[in-house]
Design a protein around this motif. Structure first.
Motif, short mmCIF file in Angstrom:
data_model
loop_
_atom_site.label_atom_id
_atom_site.label_comp_id
_atom_site.label_asym_id
_atom_site.label_seq_id
_atom_site.Cartn_x
_atom_site.Cartn_y
_atom_site.Cartn_z
N LEU A 292 0.82 -1.21 0.00
CA LEU A 292 0.00 0.00 0.00
C LEU A 292 0.86 1.26 0.00
O LEU A 292 0.52 2.26 -0.64
CB LEU A 292 -0.94 0.00 1.21
N LEU A 293 1.97 1.25 0.72
CA LEU A 293 2.84 2.43 0.77
C LEU A 293 3.45 2.71 -0.60
O LEU A 293 3.65 3.87 -0.98
CB LEU A 293 3.95 2.23 1.79
N LEU A 294 3.73 1.68 -1.36
CA LEU A 294 4.31 1.87 -2.69
C LEU A 294 3.28 2.27 -3.73
O LEU A 294 3.55 3.07 -4.63
CB LEU A 294 5.03 0.60 -3.13
N ARG A 295 2.07 1.72 -3.63
CA ARG A 295 1.05 1.94 -4.66
C ARG A 295 0.01 2.99 -4.27
O ARG A 295 -0.76 3.44 -5.13
CB ARG A 295 0.34 0.62 -4.97
N GLY A 296 -0.02 3.35 -3.00
CA GLY A 296 -1.04 4.28 -2.52
C GLY A 296 -0.98 5.62 -3.24
O GLY A 296 0.09 6.20 -3.41
N SER A 297 -2.16 6.09 -3.66
CA SER A 297 -2.22 7.36 -4.40
C SER A 297 -2.84 8.48 -3.56
O SER A 297 -2.88 9.62 -4.00
CB SER A 297 -3.04 7.18 -5.69
N ASN A 298 -3.33 8.16 -2.38
CA ASN A 298 -3.90 9.19 -1.50
C ASN A 298 -3.53 8.89 -0.05
O ASN A 298 -3.05 7.81 0.28
CB ASN A 298 -5.43 9.26 -1.68
N ILE A 299 -3.78 9.88 0.79
CA ILE A 299 -3.34 9.77 2.18
C ILE A 299 -4.10 8.68 2.93
O ILE A 299 -3.57 8.10 3.89
CB ILE A 299 -3.50 11.15 2.90
N GLU A 300 -5.32 8.38 2.50
CA GLU A 300 -6.08 7.32 3.18
C GLU A 300 -5.41 5.96 2.97
O GLU A 300 -5.29 5.16 3.90
CB GLU A 300 -7.52 7.27 2.66
N GLU A 301 -4.99 5.69 1.74
CA GLU A 301 -4.31 4.43 1.46
C GLU A 301 -2.97 4.35 2.17
O GLU A 301 -2.58 3.29 2.69
CB GLU A 301 -4.11 4.26 -0.05
N ILE A 302 -2.27 5.49 2.22
CA ILE A 302 -0.99 5.52 2.93
C ILE A 302 -1.20 5.25 4.41
O ILE A 302 -0.43 4.51 5.05
CB ILE A 302 -0.29 6.87 2.73
N ALA A 303 -2.25 5.83 4.98
CA ALA A 303 -2.54 5.63 6.41
C ALA A 303 -2.85 4.17 6.70
O ALA A 303 -2.38 3.60 7.71
CB ALA A 303 -3.72 6.51 6.83
N LEU A 304 -3.62 3.53 5.82
CA LEU A 304 -3.92 2.11 5.99
C LEU A 304 -2.64 1.28 5.89
O LEU A 304 -2.42 0.34 6.67
CB LEU A 304 -4.93 1.65 4.95
N GLY A 305 -1.78 1.65 4.93
CA GLY A 305 -0.51 0.95 4.78
C GLY A 305 0.36 1.08 6.03
O GLY A 305 0.99 0.11 6.47
N ILE A 306 0.37 2.28 6.61
CA ILE A 306 1.13 2.51 7.84
C ILE A 306 0.59 1.62 8.96
O ILE A 306 1.35 1.02 9.74
CB ILE A 306 1.06 3.99 8.24
N GLY A 307 -0.74 1.54 9.06
CA GLY A 307 -1.35 0.72 10.11
C GLY A 307 -0.99 -0.74 9.98
O GLY A 307 -0.62 -1.40 10.96
N LEU A 308 -1.07 -1.27 8.75
CA LEU A 308 -0.74 -2.68 8.53
C LEU A 308 0.75 -2.95 8.77
O LEU A 308 1.12 -3.96 9.38
CB LEU A 308 -1.12 -3.07 7.10
N LEU A 309 1.61 -2.03 8.31
CA LEU A 309 3.04 -2.21 8.50
C LEU A 309 3.42 -2.13 9.98
O LEU A 309 4.25 -2.90 10.46
CB LEU A 309 3.81 -1.17 7.70
N GLY A 310 2.80 -1.19 10.69
CA GLY A 310 3.08 -1.06 12.13
C GLY A 310 2.69 -2.32 12.89
O GLY A 310 3.41 -2.79 13.77
N LEU A 311 1.53 -2.89 12.54
CA LEU A 311 1.10 -4.15 13.17
C LEU A 311 2.08 -5.27 12.83
O LEU A 311 2.51 -6.03 13.71
CB LEU A 311 -0.30 -4.51 12.69
N GLY A 312 2.47 -5.35 11.58
CA GLY A 312 3.36 -6.42 11.16
C GLY A 312 4.73 -6.33 11.81
O GLY A 312 5.34 -7.37 12.15
N MET A 313 5.23 -5.12 12.01
CA MET A 313 6.55 -4.95 12.61
C MET A 313 6.52 -5.04 14.14
O MET A 313 7.50 -4.71 14.81
CB MET A 313 7.16 -3.62 12.15
N SER A 314 5.42 -5.52 14.69
CA SER A 314 5.32 -5.80 16.13
C SER A 314 5.71 -7.24 16.42
O SER A 314 5.34 -7.80 17.45
CB SER A 314 3.88 -5.54 16.61
N TRP A 315 6.48 -7.84 15.54
CA TRP A 315 6.84 -9.26 15.62
C TRP A 315 7.65 -9.64 16.86
O TRP A 315 7.71 -10.81 17.24
CB TRP A 315 7.64 -9.66 14.37
N GLY A 316 8.30 -8.68 17.51
CA GLY A 316 9.17 -9.00 18.64
C GLY A 316 8.48 -9.76 19.75
O GLY A 316 9.08 -10.63 20.40
N ALA A 317 7.20 -9.45 20.00
CA ALA A 317 6.46 -10.10 21.08
C ALA A 317 6.17 -11.56 20.77
O ALA A 317 5.70 -12.30 21.65
CB ALA A 317 5.15 -9.36 21.34
N ALA A 318 6.44 -12.01 19.55
CA ALA A 318 6.27 -13.42 19.19
C ALA A 318 7.62 -14.10 18.95
O ALA A 318 7.82 -15.25 19.35
CB ALA A 318 5.40 -13.55 17.94
#
Length: 391
Positions: A292-318
């Motif tokens: 989404l961060l690479l293909r996003g054309s508006n701030i809403e898509e970028i925000a969603l991409g940030i949310g998904l990436l932030g969740l994914g990079m929480s891997w340390g707790a696992a």
């Protein structure tokens, strides 16, 4: 009840200590374009400096456990937090890029003294270690929430040097709180020479244990990705999307907000459904977020991409509980520090690699390379499960 309250105090203070050590390092990311301009350097060279920081950060993980056994957990945590504040001053005063690199390298070394010691301490006093480690790890995204916004705002008005100096102001009061709140405990091995604590046969045995090797490969890949993103995500927003430095810093902060909110949730999933299920889920969310961060054309898509990436990079707790599950309780102090040193040294090139790929081939290739690595993690865990390898 008294001991329960003290356990919570230790967890809170260790989380704040992690906040300081991460704040000091992340304070550099939002001002990478300013640093490049002042010192006339490229993303590759700055990435090299940040790789040096991550290398020394990794290098002190293993000896931090030995030093804690010799001098006590409290002293090591205090040195780490206080040293982070002092090294920020050296960076701020740097007259040349060479001195800047020196300050960044020292910052990594002192910051690296905290995590393994604090994690081993928390593991000793808590039963649900996935949840406890998740809470402790939330100090990192909390720093990620505040550092980009504060640093970007100050840098726009006063320059990058006063902005980075905020790291020192943050470190001072938290150092005082730790000194007052964590008890002085007897060192576990105060009289044994440090050289004798480095058991080469034991090190080789732990590092060649198949379950540790497998978990280490996963840790190297995900840490490589995390470091690259932590170093260059704001620069990506500025250079790829053309966003302002302030907006880039805000989005970078949002990335860490998601980690802060959901880090504990990943730990709970890891405790209840399994470490590997939680890790694979994190990889899938990260891949979707980068797309989404690479293909996003508006701030809403970028925000969603940030949310998904932030969740994914929480891997340390696992990932970290996965390692703890595979060593004996008596090995955790030295073993976790050793594990951190080895996988983080191997992953330290994340910053320079991402910067080099961005300079040479552009941001699409740079971030797509991370996607390939994250897919590899999913493949490794799938093979482990399908063939019942028990790694």
């Amino acid at each position: 009840m008294h001991e329960w309250q003290y356990r919570k105090t230790v967890l809170v203070l260790c989380t704040l200590a992690l906040f300081v050590t991460v704040f000091g390092r992340l304070a550099l990311s939002p001002v990478v374009p300013d640093i490049a301009t002042e010192f006339h350097t490229s993303n590759t060279l700055i990435g090299g400096a940040l790789t040096g920081m991550w290398f020394t950060y990794a290098l002190t993980q293993f000896p931090s456990g030995i030093l804690a056994d010799r001098f006590g957990d409290r002293r090591l945590i205090l040195v780490s937090v206080g040293g982070t504040g002092l090294s920020a001053l050296l960076i701020v005063a740097a007259p040349t890029f060479g001195v800047f690199v020196l300050g960044v390298v020292i910052l990594g070394a002192v910051a690296g003294l905290h995590y393994s010691v604090a994690t081993a301490l928390i593991t000793r006093i808590y039963d649900g270690i996935g949840t406890a480690i998740g809470i402790h790890n939330s100090g990192a995204p909390l720093a990620g929430l505040l550092a980009p916004v504060v640093v970007s705002g100050i840098a726009v008005r006063f320059g990058w040097r006063p902005a980075v100096a905020v790291g020192t102001l943050v470190a001072l009061p938290i150092t005082a709180l730790i000194a007052a709140g964590i008890r002085s405990s007897e060192p576990r091995q105060p009289d044994e020479p440090m050289r004798d604590q480095v058991d080469r046969e034991k090190i080789v045995e732990v590092l060649t244990r198949p379950t540790v090797v497998f978990t280490g490969i996963i840790a190297i890949i995900v840490e490589f990705s995390w470091q690259g993103l932590a170093s260059f995500l704001p620069a990506f927003f500025v250079q790829y999307h053309g966003y302002s430095q302030t907006l880039a810093g805000t989005l970078f902060a949002a990335y860490f907000v998601v980690q802060g909110v959901l880090q504990t949730g990943v730990g709970v999933v890891a405790d209840r459904l399994g470490r590997d299920i939680a890790i694979v889920s994190c990889m899938v969310f990260s891949i979707a977020g980068i797309g989404l961060l690479l293909r996003g054309s508006n701030i809403e898509e970028i925000a969603l991409g940030i949310g998904l990436l932030g969740l994914g990079m929480s891997w340390g707790a696992a990932v970290f509980p996965r390692f703890m599950d595979r060593i004996d309780e008596g090995e955790r102090g030295f073993g976790f520090g050793l594990f951190r040193t080895v996988y983080m040294i191997a992953a330290a090139t994340g910053s320079v690699a991402l910067g080099f790929l961005a300079d040479q081939y552009g941001w699409v290739v740079s971030l797509s390379f991370l996607v390939v690595l994250l897919v590899l993690v999913c493949g490794l865990l799938a093979i482990n499960s399908i063939f019942s390898l028990d790694y």
